[in-house]
Design a protein around this motif. Structure first.
Motif, PDB file in Angstrom:
ATOM      1  N   ARG A 128       4.296  -6.223   1.478  1.00  0.00           N
ATOM      2  CA  ARG A 128       3.611  -4.927   1.704  1.00  0.00           C
ATOM      3  C   ARG A 128       2.414  -4.827   1.997  1.00  0.00           C
ATOM      4  O   ARG A 128       1.475  -5.570   1.632  1.00  0.00           O
ATOM      5  CB  ARG A 128       3.949  -4.494   0.168  1.00  0.00           C
ATOM      6  CG  ARG A 128       3.277  -2.917  -0.076  1.00  0.00           C
ATOM      7  CD  ARG A 128       3.664  -2.397  -1.235  1.00  0.00           C
ATOM      8  NE  ARG A 128       2.766  -1.175  -1.417  1.00  0.00           N
ATOM      9  CZ  ARG A 128       3.214  -0.124  -2.179  1.00  0.00           C
ATOM     10  NH1 ARG A 128       4.285  -0.149  -3.099  1.00  0.00           N
ATOM     11  NH2 ARG A 128       2.453   1.013  -2.371  1.00  0.00           N
ATOM     12  N   LEU A 129       2.112  -4.286   3.006  1.00  0.00           N
ATOM     13  CA  LEU A 129       0.784  -3.946   3.544  1.00  0.00           C
ATOM     14  C   LEU A 129       0.239  -2.768   3.029  1.00  0.00           C
ATOM     15  O   LEU A 129       0.885  -1.641   2.876  1.00  0.00           O
ATOM     16  CB  LEU A 129       1.040  -3.859   5.051  1.00  0.00           C
ATOM     17  CG  LEU A 129       1.388  -4.915   6.054  1.00  0.00           C
ATOM     18  CD1 LEU A 129       1.326  -4.489   7.275  1.00  0.00           C
ATOM     19  CD2 LEU A 129       0.306  -5.949   5.871  1.00  0.00           C
ATOM     20  N   ASP A 130      -0.833  -2.901   2.257  1.00  0.00           N
ATOM     21  CA  ASP A 130      -1.652  -1.801   1.452  1.00  0.00           C
ATOM     22  C   ASP A 130      -3.019  -1.745   1.490  1.00  0.00           C
ATOM     23  O   ASP A 130      -3.338  -2.867   2.116  1.00  0.00           O
ATOM     24  CB  ASP A 130      -1.150  -1.530   0.090  1.00  0.00           C
ATOM     25  CG  ASP A 130      -0.975  -2.796  -0.687  1.00  0.00           C
ATOM     26  OD1 ASP A 130      -2.047  -3.668  -0.319  1.00  0.00           O
ATOM     27  OD2 ASP A 130      -0.086  -2.875  -1.576  1.00  0.00           O
ATOM     28  N   SER A 131      -3.685  -1.204   0.757  1.00  0.00           N
ATOM     29  CA  SER A 131      -5.068  -1.508   0.695  1.00  0.00           C
ATOM     30  C   SER A 131      -5.446  -2.799   0.115  1.00  0.00           C
ATOM     31  O   SER A 131      -6.636  -3.256   0.566  1.00  0.00           O
ATOM     32  CB  SER A 131      -5.532  -0.409  -0.312  1.00  0.00           C
ATOM     33  OG  SER A 131      -5.115  -0.579  -1.735  1.00  0.00           O
ATOM     34  N   GLN A 132      -4.888  -3.516  -0.473  1.00  0.00           N
ATOM     35  CA  GLN A 132      -5.043  -4.751  -1.039  1.00  0.00           C
ATOM     36  C   GLN A 132      -4.989  -5.854   0.086  1.00  0.00           C
ATOM     37  O   GLN A 132      -5.539  -7.015   0.074  1.00  0.00           O
ATOM     38  CB  GLN A 132      -4.061  -5.301  -1.891  1.00  0.00           C
ATOM     39  CG  GLN A 132      -4.267  -4.535  -3.334  1.00  0.00           C
ATOM     40  CD  GLN A 132      -5.469  -4.715  -4.057  1.00  0.00           C
ATOM     41  OE1 GLN A 132      -5.958  -5.957  -4.130  1.00  0.00           O
ATOM     42  NE2 GLN A 132      -6.238  -3.523  -4.368  1.00  0.00           N
ATOM     43  N   THR A 133      -4.260  -5.418   1.160  1.00  0.00           N
ATOM     44  CA  THR A 133      -4.163  -6.402   2.318  1.00  0.00           C
ATOM     45  C   THR A 133      -5.428  -6.821   3.151  1.00  0.00           C
ATOM     46  O   THR A 133      -5.826  -7.798   3.455  1.00  0.00           O
ATOM     47  CB  THR A 133      -2.899  -6.057   3.480  1.00  0.00           C
ATOM     48  OG1 THR A 133      -1.877  -5.768   2.812  1.00  0.00           O
ATOM     49  CG2 THR A 133      -2.678  -6.973   4.508  1.00  0.00           C
TER      50      THR A 133
END
Length: 319
Positions: free
Chosen positions: A299-304
């Motif tokens: 999952r690509l999200d802000s944590q990436t």
């Protein structure tokens, strides 16, 4: 056309290698003549063992260890070719495989009793093979014992006032009175430990491991200040035998304080997980000659963007 594929694992679905091979098959349908290079990718957490074992051409070794509650389980670590600086072989250990939350059911989670003893058992087994070079990924722990269990398995003496070995788990630190490092396995003096650690929290305080991470490991609200106090005592006693140990060193709070024990007692380097994996597997050599890099994770999200594996690979490509 040269294409490098470096994709992190999709947790619970695909390993890094499986994701990379799937992408390669899709690319080959469109560009059958492309030079496609699938490289493993991980950031020090789940999947690091598989990624480095694949990337370095290693083999897995299965050993019997104790899980976080002291039950016997089979656990694997990887033995990989090394650069010769500390011998011909390198051990890659994923602490979550031996002392991680996935090994416990939700109602078994209790950092007062869970231990890192198995991490020390894995290190000791590798030492018996003559290995002196270690990479340890410390994400996903079920523990908050400051690494005391690991130290016990490696021969360090952790005693109460009556000279008895303290119990396992964070609760054991309540009775800790003194530490004897003279009984530690002598081979440790000639080892290099590199720890994949993206947590920068200190050991104690409002930003320490007890306050920030122990609730997800099953800690009750009343237990948190107690564990923090016990870890503070542990750090003070550690200073008696290792004067320059630093409980505020970034990463000391990682894995319930395992980062502190590794850094202070074993002289480990605490480094960014993705930077360590990229450096050891030399992905940069393939990226440097490639026309295209394909990367990603489950999952690509802000944590990436905050230091996860795809962001690290992209930074290499930007060079």
């Amino acid at each position: 056309m040269i294409i490098t594929i470096a994709i992190d694992s999709f947790k619970g679905s695909l390993s890094s290698a499986a994701a990379g091979k799937a992408a390669a098959r899709g690319i080959q349908r469109v560009f059958p003549d492309a030079d496609i290079r699938v490289r493993p990718l991980a950031d020090g957490g789940e999947g690091t063992l598989d990624a480095l074992c694949t990337g370095l051409g290693g083999t897995k070794r299965e050993v019997r260890v104790h899980d976080p509650l002291g039950r016997k389980i089979n656990c694997e670590y990887a033995v990989c070719p090394a650069d010769g600086s500390y011998g011909d072989n390198l051990a890659v250990i994923e602490m979550s495989a031996a002392a991680g939350l996935p090994l416990l059911s939700p109602d078994e989670r209790d950092p007062l009793v869970t231990t890192t003893y198995s991490v020390g058992e894995l290190i000791a087994d590798a030492l018996s093979l003559g290995i002196r070079d270690f990479i340890v990924g410390i994400g996903g722990s079920a523990t908050n014992d400051g690494g005391a269990g690991m130290l016990s398995a490696l021969g360090f003496g952790l005693y109460d006032r009556d000279g008895n070995a303290i119990p396992h788990g964070a609760r054991g630190l309540e009775t800790l009175a003194y530490i004897d490092r003279t009984t530690a396995l002598p081979e440790l003096a000639n080892c290099r430990f590199r720890v994949a650690c993206d947590v920068t929290k200190p050991l104690c305080g409002e930003n320490g491991c007890s306050a920030v991470y122990s609730p997800q490991k099953g800690a009750k609200p009343d237990d948190i200040p107690k564990m923090d106090e016990w870890l503070m005592r542990f750090a003070r006693l550690a200073k008696n035998v290792i004067p320059d140990c630093d409980p505020d060193y970034p990463g000391s709070g990682a894995a319930g304080g395992l980062g502190f024990a590794l850094h202070s007692f074993l002289g480990a380097e605490l480094v960014s997980g993705i930077e360590l994996v990229l450096d050891v597997t030399r992905v940069d050599a393939d990226i440097a000659v490639s026309d295209l890099l394909v990367t990603g994770e489950g999952r690509l999200d802000s944590q990436t963007a905050m230091g996860k594996a795809p962001a690290g690979a992209a930074r290499l490509a930007a060079k």
